[in-house]
Design a protein around this motif. Sequence first.
Motif, PDB file in Angstrom:
ATOM      1  N   LYS A  40      11.818  21.097  48.132  1.00  0.00           N
ATOM      2  CA  LYS A  40      12.494  22.153  48.876  1.00  0.00           C
ATOM      3  C   LYS A  40      12.291  21.980  50.383  1.00  0.00           C
ATOM      4  O   LYS A  40      13.226  22.165  51.178  1.00  0.00           O
ATOM      5  CB  LYS A  40      11.991  23.523  48.423  1.00  0.00           C
ATOM      6  N   THR A  41      11.081  21.636  50.763  1.00  0.00           N
ATOM      7  CA  THR A  41      10.811  21.409  52.183  1.00  0.00           C
ATOM      8  C   THR A  41      11.590  20.209  52.692  1.00  0.00           C
ATOM      9  O   THR A  41      12.136  20.225  53.795  1.00  0.00           O
ATOM     10  CB  THR A  41       9.305  21.198  52.421  1.00  0.00           C
ATOM     11  N   LEU A  42      11.653  19.163  51.886  1.00  0.00           N
ATOM     12  CA  LEU A  42      12.415  17.966  52.261  1.00  0.00           C
ATOM     13  C   LEU A  42      13.872  18.310  52.513  1.00  0.00           C
ATOM     14  O   LEU A  42      14.471  17.852  53.484  1.00  0.00           O
ATOM     15  CB  LEU A  42      12.301  16.914  51.157  1.00  0.00           C
ATOM     16  N   GLY A  43      14.459  19.138  51.658  1.00  0.00           N
ATOM     17  CA  GLY A  43      15.854  19.529  51.844  1.00  0.00           C
ATOM     18  C   GLY A  43      16.084  20.254  53.147  1.00  0.00           C
ATOM     19  O   GLY A  43      17.064  19.996  53.857  1.00  0.00           O
ATOM     20  N   ARG A  44      15.165  21.171  53.486  1.00  0.00           N
ATOM     21  CA  ARG A  44      15.318  21.943  54.725  1.00  0.00           C
ATOM     22  C   ARG A  44      15.248  21.046  55.961  1.00  0.00           C
ATOM     23  O   ARG A  44      16.073  21.162  56.870  1.00  0.00           O
ATOM     24  CB  ARG A  44      14.240  23.030  54.812  1.00  0.00           C
ATOM     25  N   ILE A  45      14.262  20.166  55.995  1.00  0.00           N
ATOM     26  CA  ILE A  45      14.115  19.360  57.213  1.00  0.00           C
ATOM     27  C   ILE A  45      15.188  18.279  57.305  1.00  0.00           C
ATOM     28  O   ILE A  45      15.547  17.861  58.407  1.00  0.00           O
ATOM     29  CB  ILE A  45      12.695  18.757  57.329  1.00  0.00           C
ATOM     30  N   CYS A  46      15.709  17.845  56.157  1.00  0.00           N
ATOM     31  CA  CYS A  46      16.829  16.897  56.204  1.00  0.00           C
ATOM     32  C   CYS A  46      18.041  17.548  56.862  1.00  0.00           C
ATOM     33  O   CYS A  46      18.761  16.906  57.628  1.00  0.00           O
ATOM     34  CB  CYS A  46      17.194  16.421  54.804  1.00  0.00           C
ATOM     35  N   HIS A  47      18.273  18.832  56.575  1.00  0.00           N
ATOM     36  CA  HIS A  47      19.401  19.542  57.185  1.00  0.00           C
ATOM     37  C   HIS A  47      19.253  19.574  58.702  1.00  0.00           C
ATOM     38  O   HIS A  47      20.199  19.264  59.437  1.00  0.00           O
ATOM     39  CB  HIS A  47      19.465  20.973  56.643  1.00  0.00           C
ATOM     40  N   THR A  48      18.068  19.929  59.168  1.00  0.00           N
ATOM     41  CA  THR A  48      17.839  19.996  60.616  1.00  0.00           C
ATOM     42  C   THR A  48      17.985  18.623  61.246  1.00  0.00           C
ATOM     43  O   THR A  48      18.578  18.478  62.327  1.00  0.00           O
ATOM     44  CB  THR A  48      16.441  20.574  60.902  1.00  0.00           C
ATOM     45  N   LEU A  49      17.450  17.598  60.592  1.00  0.00           N
ATOM     46  CA  LEU A  49      17.570  16.233  61.104  1.00  0.00           C
ATOM     47  C   LEU A  49      19.032  15.803  61.181  1.00  0.00           C
ATOM     48  O   LEU A  49      19.462  15.216  62.176  1.00  0.00           O
ATOM     49  CB  LEU A  49      16.786  15.281  60.204  1.00  0.00           C
ATOM     50  N   GLN A  50      19.802  16.109  60.156  1.00  0.00           N
ATOM     51  CA  GLN A  50      21.220  15.760  60.149  1.00  0.00           C
ATOM     52  C   GLN A  50      21.972  16.483  61.256  1.00  0.00           C
ATOM     53  O   GLN A  50      22.858  15.915  61.909  1.00  0.00           O
ATOM     54  CB  GLN A  50      21.813  16.091  58.774  1.00  0.00           C
ATOM     55  N   ASP A  51      21.607  17.749  61.486  1.00  0.00           N
ATOM     56  CA  ASP A  51      22.299  18.525  62.517  1.00  0.00           C
ATOM     57  C   ASP A  51      22.051  17.981  63.914  1.00  0.00           C
ATOM     58  O   ASP A  51      22.884  18.165  64.808  1.00  0.00           O
ATOM     59  CB  ASP A  51      21.863  19.997  62.451  1.00  0.00           C
ATOM     60  N   PHE A  52      20.922  17.329  64.133  1.00  0.00           N
ATOM     61  CA  PHE A  52      20.692  16.740  65.450  1.00  0.00           C
ATOM     62  C   PHE A  52      21.827  15.785  65.804  1.00  0.00           C
ATOM     63  O   PHE A  52      22.353  15.805  66.917  1.00  0.00           O
ATOM     64  CB  PHE A  52      19.370  15.988  65.497  1.00  0.00           C
ATOM     65  N   TYR A  53      22.209  14.932  64.849  1.00  0.00           N
ATOM     66  CA  TYR A  53      23.222  13.919  65.128  1.00  0.00           C
ATOM     67  C   TYR A  53      24.626  14.502  65.237  1.00  0.00           C
ATOM     68  O   TYR A  53      25.476  13.942  65.938  1.00  0.00           O
ATOM     69  CB  TYR A  53      23.179  12.828  64.046  1.00  0.00           C
ATOM     70  N   SER A  54      24.882  15.636  64.583  1.00  0.00           N
ATOM     71  CA  SER A  54      26.215  16.216  64.647  1.00  0.00           C
ATOM     72  C   SER A  54      26.349  17.300  65.711  1.00  0.00           C
ATOM     73  O   SER A  54      27.451  17.578  66.185  1.00  0.00           O
ATOM     74  CB  SER A  54      26.622  16.787  63.280  1.00  0.00           C
ATOM     75  N   HIS A  55      25.243  17.919  66.122  1.00  0.00           N
ATOM     76  CA  HIS A  55      25.307  19.018  67.090  1.00  0.00           C
ATOM     77  C   HIS A  55      24.918  18.602  68.503  1.00  0.00           C
ATOM     78  O   HIS A  55      25.092  19.383  69.438  1.00  0.00           O
ATOM     79  CB  HIS A  55      24.407  20.173  66.642  1.00  0.00           C
ATOM     80  N   SER A  56      24.364  17.421  68.664  1.00  0.00           N
ATOM     81  CA  SER A  56      23.996  16.954  70.006  1.00  0.00           C
ATOM     82  C   SER A  56      25.007  15.895  70.463  1.00  0.00           C
ATOM     83  O   SER A  56      25.949  15.555  69.744  1.00  0.00           O
ATOM     84  CB  SER A  56      22.583  16.354  69.999  1.00  0.00           C
ATOM     85  N   ASP A  57      24.795  15.369  71.659  1.00  0.00           N
ATOM     86  CA  ASP A  57      25.687  14.325  72.181  1.00  0.00           C
ATOM     87  C   ASP A  57      25.120  12.928  71.929  1.00  0.00           C
ATOM     88  O   ASP A  57      25.510  11.972  72.600  1.00  0.00           O
ATOM     89  CB  ASP A  57      25.938  14.538  73.677  1.00  0.00           C
ATOM     90  N   TRP A  58      24.220  12.781  70.959  1.00  0.00           N
ATOM     91  CA  TRP A  58      23.611  11.481  70.650  1.00  0.00           C
ATOM     92  C   TRP A  58      24.674  10.416  70.393  1.00  0.00           C
ATOM     93  O   TRP A  58      24.572   9.282  70.859  1.00  0.00           O
ATOM     94  CB  TRP A  58      22.691  11.625  69.448  1.00  0.00           C
ATOM     95  N   VAL A  59      25.702  10.766  69.626  1.00  0.00           N
ATOM     96  CA  VAL A  59      26.768   9.809  69.306  1.00  0.00           C
ATOM     97  C   VAL A  59      27.570   9.474  70.554  1.00  0.00           C
ATOM     98  O   VAL A  59      27.871   8.302  70.821  1.00  0.00           O
ATOM     99  CB  VAL A  59      27.687  10.373  68.211  1.00  0.00           C
TER     100      VAL A  59
END
Length: 245
Positions: A157-176
């Motif tokens: 369950k913890t893995l699922g939560r932090i994976c979501h936050t990690l994924q959002d970094f790449y889609s919500h920031s200007d990293w790309v």
Amino acid sequence: MNPMQVVTVLVIISLPDLTKSFQPDYNILSDGVSFTHLMITETAILRKTAEVCRDIAADEGRDFTLNIDGSLTVSKVQRACSGTPSSTVPVSAVSFQNALSTIHDSNTRVDTKIKSALTAENHFDNEEFVAGRNIITEGVFAVKFNVLRGNFEVGRKTLGRICHTLQDFYSHSDWVELNNNKPYSALIIPSQPLTNLAGQDVPTCSSCTEDVCRDNILPDILERKLLTSGYFEFFSKVKPAGKSN
């Protein structure tokens, strides 16, 4: 510990390498198809599980014939990982799928539970890079802590939560947009500094009134490779000047 638990533990404790599966372009439309959190998470876990089983097979002097590519499925990985000679309990595809479902459900809840959905750092919104990174690194510690104590369900369950936050970094920031083509390792390694953060007092975007803003990051931000992310009314009633929605 049965083989299914062994596979789950190996997947979870190898989390620092798991981000190799989160390439930024997974969050971009490809041929009209958007890669969802579920798709990204399952792809990463299947790939990492297969890699772990391949390495175990190599250590035991066994052949491992599964191709680790975009065609991986739960059943393919389950069969390939069930070949350990010492296994006395067969790895069930149903058990493997149930473990994945637990991780998926926890990932989804970050967007569906009001408290987490409306907390900026869970999504790296409002330039909450430090707080977002803390969620990930503290989560990694919690996953390993629970695995060592046999609390596998809590770890998933913890893995699922932090994976979501990690994924959002790449889609919500200007990293790309900054043309980065590798994962940002500082997000999972607390000893590494978070660098090139724009900061709330630095204008980063031109004005945009559309629901989806494109190409509105200021040229100076792109040239200096400064990290920024969008601001939302839910998180901040007063958006700083020069920031994007």
